[in-house]
Scaffold this active site. Structure first.
Site, PDB file in Angstrom:
ATOM      1  CB  THR A  65       4.514  20.371 -29.615  1.00  0.00           C
ATOM      2  OG1 THR A  65       4.611  21.663 -29.043  1.00  0.00           O
ATOM      3  CG2 THR A  65       4.846  20.434 -31.092  1.00  0.00           C
ATOM      4  CE  LYS A  69       1.803  19.977 -25.494  1.00  0.00           C
ATOM      5  NZ  LYS A  69       2.442  20.530 -24.289  1.00  0.00           N
ATOM      6  CB  ALA A 131      -6.658  28.319 -14.089  1.00  0.00           C
ATOM      7  N   GLY A 132      -4.849  27.275 -17.122  1.00  0.00           N
ATOM      8  CA  GLY A 132      -5.081  26.655 -18.432  1.00  0.00           C
ATOM      9  C   GLY A 132      -4.566  25.227 -18.467  1.00  0.00           C
ATOM     10  CE  LYS A 159      -8.726  28.777 -18.285  1.00  0.00           C
ATOM     11  NZ  LYS A 159      -8.355  29.610 -19.438  1.00  0.00           N
ATOM     12  CE1 TYR A 221      10.215  25.272 -24.372  1.00  0.00           C
ATOM     13  CE2 TYR A 221      12.206  25.857 -25.567  1.00  0.00           C
ATOM     14  CZ  TYR A 221      11.004  25.195 -25.507  1.00  0.00           C
ATOM     15  OH  TYR A 221      10.582  24.465 -26.576  1.00  0.00           O
ATOM     16  N   GLY A 243      11.790  27.412 -18.394  1.00  0.00           N
ATOM     17  CA  GLY A 243      11.289  26.052 -18.571  1.00  0.00           C
ATOM     18  C   GLY A 243      12.166  25.124 -19.381  1.00  0.00           C
TER      19      GLY A 243
HETATM   20  P1  ATR Z   1      -2.274  26.863 -21.814  1.00  0.00           P
HETATM   21  O1  ATR Z   1      -2.922  25.637 -22.303  1.00  0.00           O
HETATM   22  O2  ATR Z   1      -0.965  27.193 -22.476  1.00  0.00           O
HETATM   23  O3  ATR Z   1      -2.158  26.927 -20.339  1.00  0.00           O
HETATM   24  P2  ATR Z   1      -4.690  28.407 -22.011  1.00  0.00           P
HETATM   25  O4  ATR Z   1      -5.466  27.206 -21.673  1.00  0.00           O
HETATM   26  O5  ATR Z   1      -5.113  29.266 -23.134  1.00  0.00           O
HETATM   27  O6  ATR Z   1      -3.187  28.054 -22.320  1.00  0.00           O
HETATM   28  O7  ATR Z   1      -4.542  29.287 -20.686  1.00  0.00           O
HETATM   29  C1  ATR Z   1      -3.827  30.451 -20.664  1.00  0.00           C
HETATM   30  C2  ATR Z   1      -3.703  30.912 -19.210  1.00  0.00           C
HETATM   31  O8  ATR Z   1      -2.905  32.103 -19.180  1.00  0.00           O
HETATM   32  C3  ATR Z   1      -5.026  31.274 -18.571  1.00  0.00           C
HETATM   33  O9  ATR Z   1      -4.959  30.935 -17.205  1.00  0.00           O
HETATM   34  C4  ATR Z   1      -5.088  32.797 -18.758  1.00  0.00           C
HETATM   35  O10 ATR Z   1      -5.861  33.472 -17.777  1.00  0.00           O
HETATM   36  P3  ATR Z   1      -7.481  33.641 -17.954  1.00  0.00           P
HETATM   37  O11 ATR Z   1      -8.050  32.259 -17.831  1.00  0.00           O
HETATM   38  O12 ATR Z   1      -7.885  34.507 -16.811  1.00  0.00           O
HETATM   39  O13 ATR Z   1      -7.656  34.267 -19.303  1.00  0.00           O
HETATM   40  C5  ATR Z   1      -3.644  33.141 -18.546  1.00  0.00           C
HETATM   41  N1  ATR Z   1      -3.211  34.430 -19.134  1.00  0.00           N
HETATM   42  C6  ATR Z   1      -3.008  34.733 -20.442  1.00  0.00           C
HETATM   43  N2  ATR Z   1      -2.563  35.999 -20.583  1.00  0.00           N
HETATM   44  C7  ATR Z   1      -2.471  36.514 -19.331  1.00  0.00           C
HETATM   45  C8  ATR Z   1      -2.050  37.778 -18.800  1.00  0.00           C
HETATM   46  N3  ATR Z   1      -1.633  38.788 -19.594  1.00  0.00           N
HETATM   47  N4  ATR Z   1      -2.085  37.944 -17.452  1.00  0.00           N
HETATM   48  C9  ATR Z   1      -2.513  36.947 -16.629  1.00  0.00           C
HETATM   49  N5  ATR Z   1      -2.913  35.733 -17.074  1.00  0.00           N
HETATM   50  C10 ATR Z   1      -2.886  35.514 -18.404  1.00  0.00           C
END
Ligand code: ATR
Length: 277
Positions: A65, A69, A131-132, A159, A221, A243
């Protein structure tokens, strides 16, 4: 000797994985131990050293976790296609000193939606927000469920485009921004896979994307009715879920991968569910 398993993270105090796996072990009669293990984040090789020590002490497998990861991906000797696409690993199996790596987050999510929530995705319109890493991990399992259309929306559109460009699909696959969603009609399933809910924020999604007959799913969750789920409910969506089912289903996938026996999940999900009010 009893086979040893663990979940590794930092911090690790919040993890539900030991409880879930102990319940699975009891139900299936498997003789295992499963503990929470905190690895230091410094120095850079501390994670790998902790894993190697666990293997040397007879460890058979681990869940991974935050924040490890990506490091788990890096130290693996073999990676599944799902793990490779996600660039992240949430489960490892140790065989003859080799680290075999998997990512069950996406299959757990799709199984929770299709089986537990009874929302088959074949032929449906699915919208994923974000898209993360979480979305990269879920993309192949979503495509395998054969929706008619899979839309990935993100604030930062390139992204989303990069994520979608990595996979081949028989479904219509679209990457876009939030503004474009306003003209795309209703979706049968909307999944919030952004990290917005972790800070109590709402992704800028138009209420018009929700279908009252459809479902809304929050990856986070135990946070009750998040701003995203509240928006969905106010738009008339009856089927809202967080979740917790995904958490239990990804654990079941790992348990079966390690032990060759599939545990039942519903009683464990019921036990961990915090009512959405
Ligand atoms: P994880 O691995 O948990 O998916 P990450 O890779 O840091 O985390 O990605 C976070 C995602 O949440 C991204 O898609 C981010 O959008 P951006 O790429 O445009 O930054 C999205 N995100 C985070 N906070 C957000 C918010 N307040 N509104 C919309 N999207 C958000």
């Amino acid at each position: 000797m009893t086979d040893q398993y663990a979940v590794i993270g930092n911090p690790i105090g919040h993890t539900k994985s030991p409880l879930i796996h102990r319940l699975f072990a009891k139900e299936t009669g498997q003789d295992i131990t499963y503990t929470g293990m905190e690895a230091p984040t410094e120095p850079a090789d501390a994670f790998a050293a902790t894993v190697r020590r666990f293997i040397a002490a007879g460890g058979r497998g681990m869940n991974v976790t935050a924040p490890f990861k990506l490091q788990a991906f890096a130290i693996a000797d073999e990676r599944s296609e799902r793990a490779a696409l996600a660039g992240a690993v949430n489960a490892m199996k140790f065989e003859n000193g080799r680290i075999i790596a998997e990512n069950f987050d996406g299959v757990g999510l799709v199984r929770d939606i299709e089986v537990n929530l009874n929302q088959p995705l074949a032929g449906k319109r699915v919208l994923v927000l974000g898209a993360g890493g979480a979305v990269r991990g879920a993309l192949l399992p979503f495509i395998a469920a054969r929706p008619a259309e899979l839309v990935v929306a993100n604030r930062h559109v390139p992204k989303a485009e990069a994520v979608v460009a990595q996979v081949a699909s028989s479904s219509r696959l679209i990457a876009c921004g939030y503004r474009e969603l306003e003209t795309m009609g209703q979706f049968d399933l909307v999944v919030n896979a952004t990290s917005a809910s972790l800070t109590g924020q709402l992704p800028p999604v138009a209420p018009s994307v929700f279908s009252p007959r459809g479902a809304a799913y929050e990856l986070a969750y135990g946070k009750g009715l998040t701003p995203f789920l509240r928006l969905a409910r106010n738009a008339g969506v009856q089927g809202v879920a967080d979740g917790v089912g995904m958490l239990v289903e990804q654990a079941a996938e790992a348990f079966e991968w390690w032990r060759g026996v599939r545990p039942r999940t519903q009683a464990v999900i019921d036990r961990l569910t915090v009512p959405l009010k």
